[in-house]
Scaffold this motif. Sequence first.
Motif, PDB file in Angstrom:
ATOM      1  N   HIS A  46       1.359   5.505  -1.833  1.00 24.15           N
ATOM      2  CA  HIS A  46       0.755   6.643  -2.547  1.00 24.15           C
ATOM      3  C   HIS A  46       1.862   7.450  -3.216  1.00 24.15           C
ATOM      4  CE1 HIS A  46      -3.241   6.143  -0.810  1.00 24.15           C
ATOM      5  NE2 HIS A  46      -2.698   6.050   0.390  1.00 24.15           N
ATOM      6  N   HIS A  98       0.850  -1.212   0.000  1.00 23.05           N
ATOM      7  CA  HIS A  98       0.000   0.000   0.000  1.00 23.05           C
ATOM      8  C   HIS A  98       0.873   1.245   0.000  1.00 23.05           C
ATOM      9  CE1 HIS A  98      -3.579   2.444   0.543  1.00 23.05           C
ATOM     10  NE2 HIS A  98      -3.013   3.058   1.568  1.00 23.05           N
ATOM     11  N   ASP A 151       1.988   3.338   2.996  1.00 26.78           N
ATOM     12  CA  ASP A 151       1.015   4.422   2.872  1.00 26.78           C
ATOM     13  C   ASP A 151       1.683   5.737   2.451  1.00 26.78           C
ATOM     14  OD1 ASP A 151      -1.593   5.299   2.885  1.00 26.78           O
ATOM     15  OD2 ASP A 151      -1.649   5.768   5.022  1.00 26.78           O
ATOM     16  N   HIS A 171      -9.368   2.265   1.413  1.00 24.68           N
ATOM     17  CA  HIS A 171      -9.031   2.566   2.810  1.00 24.68           C
ATOM     18  C   HIS A 171     -10.216   2.184   3.686  1.00 24.68           C
ATOM     19  CE1 HIS A 171      -6.448   5.490   0.573  1.00 24.68           C
ATOM     20  NE2 HIS A 171      -5.563   4.987   1.404  1.00 24.68           N
ATOM     21  N   HIS A 217      -5.462  -0.433   6.246  1.00 22.28           N
ATOM     22  CA  HIS A 217      -5.600   0.075   7.624  1.00 22.28           C
ATOM     23  C   HIS A 217      -6.455  -0.787   8.551  1.00 22.28           C
ATOM     24  CE1 HIS A 217      -3.308   3.474   6.335  1.00 22.28           C
ATOM     25  NE2 HIS A 217      -4.199   3.760   5.400  1.00 22.28           N
TER      26      HIS A 217
END
Length: 441
Positions: A67, A65, A311, A223, A260
Amino acid sequence: MLLVGNGTIITRDQNNTIIPNGAVCIRGEFICEVGPLKILKTKYKDATFIDAHGGLIMPGLINTHNHIYSAFARGLSIPGNHPTDFLQILNGTWWRLDRKLTLKQVDLSAKAVYTECIKNGVTTVFDHHASFGAIEGSLSVIGEAAKKYGVRSCLCYEISDRDGQEKKLQSIRENFEFIKACKTDTTGMLKAMIGMHASLTLSDETLGYCVEQNQGENGFHIHVAEGIQDAQHCQETYHMSIVKRLYQKGILGRKTIAAHCVHIDETDIELLKETDTCVVHNPESNMGNGVGTTAVLPMYERGIMLGLGTDGYTNDMLESMKVANLLHKHNSGNPSAAWAEIPDMIFKNNAEIAGRFFEDPIGILKKGAYGDVIVLEYDPLTPMKKENINSHLLFGMNGRNTITTIINGNLLMKDRELQHIDEAELMSQCREGAIKLWQEL
Ligand SMILES: [Zn+2]
């Protein structure tokens, strides 16, 4: 053909086999043999020899995960933005930033992140993208950067109702267009999912529409209950938990990543288990955002497919491993906790999650697996064996111990030298891009 040798091989196979003074031979995109250097060197005389200089030879690390779009937030300070909860972080930082990103800045962010991945030994990335000011074509831009820089990637665009109907429809289209484009990719380097923001910015209509369009074909990357506000919003609006809502809507499944899962309960864990959904834990991000601690240990015990991500907080998976190890000891008040769970998440489970998307064995050194191999500089000061290798990684190394990175049989970094990237030039372009973006904020 590449022969990586003169180091300790950590196979990450079922028995966690270690081969002192071993070698890995890569033919084309795949590993063709793993064994003692002496034997492989005679057998593959014509192979280009990559010297591990006595270090560790491991499968490349996987980040489940990330970004890319958050790259230009490094060092950013937005006047008047002092968030006191998670919703304010989204509103004040991330949504403001992603609405201003141009495709050029998306491209540079991707290249910067992929460069860091290569330097940290991360060979596969699951990215969750948002650029609401430049939606159309954004995934292709990242996909092109992934191909050019040679990092295995699974991409998606964050669908959300937060910026109105038109942007929502664009974001849905972006996912399906990219999924279509990925189908023509024969390299095995690029995969796609359907990205979704979070329950609190997704209406029932939007969820229903996406599930209908998807027809069970692709997994979702969403998420889940990251901030308490997301969980409260779901209870107040839909009178159920987020996991239950996603379950009822048909979003969960073995190809879905629920990132999460901080604010969930026992029943939710049962549903995640029943659907074999992947749950990805991001310890640094959760701590940094002050959102709470994911119940990783109980979920692990229940056999949830738990992976480890960053993340966007960092591109160093060994750093994420270190923080997770500390967080769950600290949180449970038990210094013996998390020794086995966290290494399983980063090595075993991340490989299994990636294996749900990429066709061939990944995250393992064995014949037939992808040629994703890294070399870490390391000279153990105490005996190193398969039983304590994870402790050596935990206490003796970080991502930057990586000296050599090979992905899909391509040598991308050798002895800390990037083979195809002009890093100074790229960083200079990134700084220019960041200045322009920051001025917009
Ligand atoms: Zn995220």
